[in-house]
Design a protein around this motif. Structure first.
Motif, short mmCIF file in Angstrom:
data_model
loop_
_atom_site.label_atom_id
_atom_site.label_comp_id
_atom_site.label_asym_id
_atom_site.label_seq_id
_atom_site.Cartn_x
_atom_site.Cartn_y
_atom_site.Cartn_z
N ASP A 53 0.88 -1.17 0.00
CA ASP A 53 0.00 0.00 0.00
C ASP A 53 0.92 1.22 0.00
N LEU A 60 1.42 -6.06 1.60
CA LEU A 60 0.23 -6.89 1.42
C LEU A 60 0.60 -8.30 0.97
N TRP A 61 1.79 -8.42 0.32
CA TRP A 61 2.25 -9.73 -0.17
C TRP A 61 3.74 -9.64 -0.44
N ILE A 108 -0.75 -15.24 -4.50
CA ILE A 108 -1.36 -13.92 -4.30
C ILE A 108 -2.85 -14.09 -4.06
N ASP A 109 -3.36 -13.48 -2.98
CA ASP A 109 -4.78 -13.51 -2.67
C ASP A 109 -5.45 -12.35 -3.42
N SER A 111 -8.09 -10.82 -2.87
CA SER A 111 -8.71 -9.80 -2.02
C SER A 111 -7.78 -8.62 -1.77
N ILE A 112 -6.48 -8.82 -2.04
CA ILE A 112 -5.54 -7.69 -1.89
C ILE A 112 -5.99 -6.51 -2.75
N VAL A 118 -2.73 -0.36 -5.22
CA VAL A 118 -1.70 -1.33 -4.87
C VAL A 118 -0.52 -1.17 -5.82
#
Length: 526
Positions: A53, A60-61, A108-109, A111-112, A118
């Motif tokens: 972010d 986030l990942w 990787i999800d 929902s990120i 992003v």
């Protein structure tokens, strides 16, 4: 220094597993360009990746799921910490390709991408200079929409979610559209398949003229004797519709026989009514001189403005034929013209040639210009004054110069003839003294243009300067008397015959008159 250049930014979901949002791990195809010290890198390098972010710096990942501290504002002095595990990639001419979330990386999800903005952060190690963070981070907002598209829940799409015009034929199940789904009067001919409308589908009396295509009613569609005079459109029966010998005189309407109906040479003089042939009946150039009676063409037969130069015989136009006041300058060949310029008062003349007065004349065509210059030249006992006419304001050829000396005021008139071409031509009345500052009073230059010569003419070419010799000057004393007598008996010869001793003798003889002439020169009265 490492620099990150994104020549091609591609982030697309390439694999989805599961049916709910929480079950959508995926990979992102990413391509970039990397340079080391300004040169594109080639070889095996170690990469580390993270999705962050950019506002809060929250990770986030990461490619190895390393727990990293937030890093919202990395700098060269204090960069963000990279993931622990590296992803080895081959780089060719700076270009590398990677499937993020694949090849042993943490998945990787999707929902990120519920969070906007992003960004992808990349670290690189060329295995020589250590690990460095590449800047800037790359935004991948466009990817988030693709991820969210792949994770739509069942029955989540309602009518309001579907944009107008986006449901295509392939989106409809067979027999999904019935009469209730079709808006009244919206089925057009294009919607109907060929031969889909039979007699049973046509209501009684529903087919009118507008429903019948032009030319579609054939002979077999008509009942015998169905066509009478009222059904035949006026003027539509052609020769093919008529039987042989079916048309007699009674059937021919007045004026109905046209040009095409007449055989060649069928009409002779006897068939033409007297005085009925008009201008419209005559072909172009069909009337020659033989057809025109003597005296048959008067003023009324000649169209205004149609008599050209070629139609008028030589010497046919005399004074009586020319309307008073209608001959303008444009009708005349180039005629003489004049231009003048003058200076009221005194013009100072020094020891370099300068223009005492100049004038420009607009020459309409090649010819000659007669230039006439005049002035009262005031000289002293110690200086000569030279003058002449030139196309240059700063020079005068020696053979055209005239020098006058002595304590006197001399009225001088010079003239010269110049050959000229068309255009604006400027002439100068120039003068120069040998030493002292002298004066020329009321210099004037007159230019007269002559387009034609009527005899032998000896004129200087353009750019030639004309001036005085001793025989071209008229001199007068300040009282206006002829100064050719005793007063100027000691006038020196032309400058090219004087030596220094003779000049000094002449100047010394006239010193006694200096004071008197100074008063005359300084007097502003003409």
């Amino acid at each position: 220094m490492y620099r990150f250049a994104c020549a091609l930014w591609v982030c697309l979901p390439v694999a989805f597993v599961g049916t709910t949002r929480a079950e959508v791990p995926a990979t992102l195809s990413h391509q970039g360009v990397i340079a080391v010290s300004g040169h594109r890198f080639t070889g095996l390098g170690d990469f580390r990746f993270a999705l962050v972010d950019p506002v809060s710096g929250e990770y986030l990942w990461t490619n190895d799921d390393s727990p990293l501290a937030n890093c919202p504002a990395p700098t060269d002095v204090q960069p963000c910490l990279p993931p622990v595990g590296a992803v080895p990639l081959v780089v060719v001419n700076g270009v590398f390709n990677v499937a993020l979330g694949d090849n042993g990386m943490h998945p990787i999800d999707a929902s990120i991408f519920d969070m906007p903005g992003v960004a992808l952060r990349v670290w690189f190690n060329d295995r020589k200079n250590g690990t460095h963070q590449l800047v800037p981070d790359q935004l991948i907002d466009s990817v988030a929409f693709a991820f969210r598209t792949a994770t739509i829940d069942n029955n989540a799409v309602s009518s309001i979610k579907i944009a107008d015009g986006q449901v295509n034929n392939a989106d409809l199940a067979n027999n999904a559209v019935n009469s209730a789904k079709i808006q009244d009067a919206t089925v057009t001919a294009a919607d109907l398949a060929n031969d889909s409308v039979a007699a049973a589908e046509i209501a009684a009396g529903a087919v009118g003229t507008s429903e019948i295509a032009d030319g579609s009613v054939a002979n077999v569609d008509l009942a015998d004797n169905a066509v009478n005079s009222a059904k035949i459109q006026d003027g539509t029966v052609t020769a093919a519709d008529l039987g042989n010998d079916s048309v007699a005189a009674a059937e021919i309407a007045a004026g109905a026989v046209g040009n095409a109906d007449l055989a060649d040479n069928a009409v002779n003089s006897a068939k033409i009514q007297d005085a009925t042939i008009t201008a419209a009946d005559l072909a172009t150039d069909s009337v020659a001189a033989a057809e025109i009676a003597a005296g048959g063409v008067g003023t009324s037969e000649i169209a205004d403005g149609s008599v050209g130069n070629a139609d008028v015989a030589n010497n046919a136009v005399n004074s009586a034929k020319i309307q008073d006041g209608t001959v303008t300058a444009a009708d005349l060949s180039n005629e003489p013209g004049v231009a003048t310029a003058s200076v009221v008062g005194s013009v100072t003349v020094d020891n370099s040639f300068s223009s005492m007065v100049s004038q420009t004349i607009d020459v309409p065509a090649p010819g000659s210009v007669l230039a006439i210059g005049s002035a009262q030249l005031a000289t002293s006992s110690t200086s000569l004054l030279v003058c002449g006419i030139s196309t240059s304001g700063t020079s005068l050829p020696a053979e055209q110069s005239y020098a006058t000396s002595g304590v006197t005021v001399t009225a001088v008139t010079v003239h010269h003839l110049f050959a000229v071409s068309a255009g604006n031509k400027t002439f100068h009345f120039v003068g120069s003294s040998t030493s002292d500052l002298l004066s020329a009073r009321n210099p004037r230059l007159s230019l007269v243009y002559f387009p034609t010569s009527y005899g032998a003419v000896s004129a200087a070419e353009e750019g030639f300067s004309g001036g005085l010799d001793v025989n071209q000057i008229e001199t007068h004393d300040t009282a206006g008397n002829d100064a050719g007598g005793n007063e100027f008996d000691e006038m020196p010869p032309a400058p090219d015959t004087l030596n220094a001793d003779q000049l000094l003798q002449r100047l010394a003889a006239m010193e006694e008159r200096i004071h008197e002439l100074e008063r005359i020169v300084d007097d502003p009265a003409p």
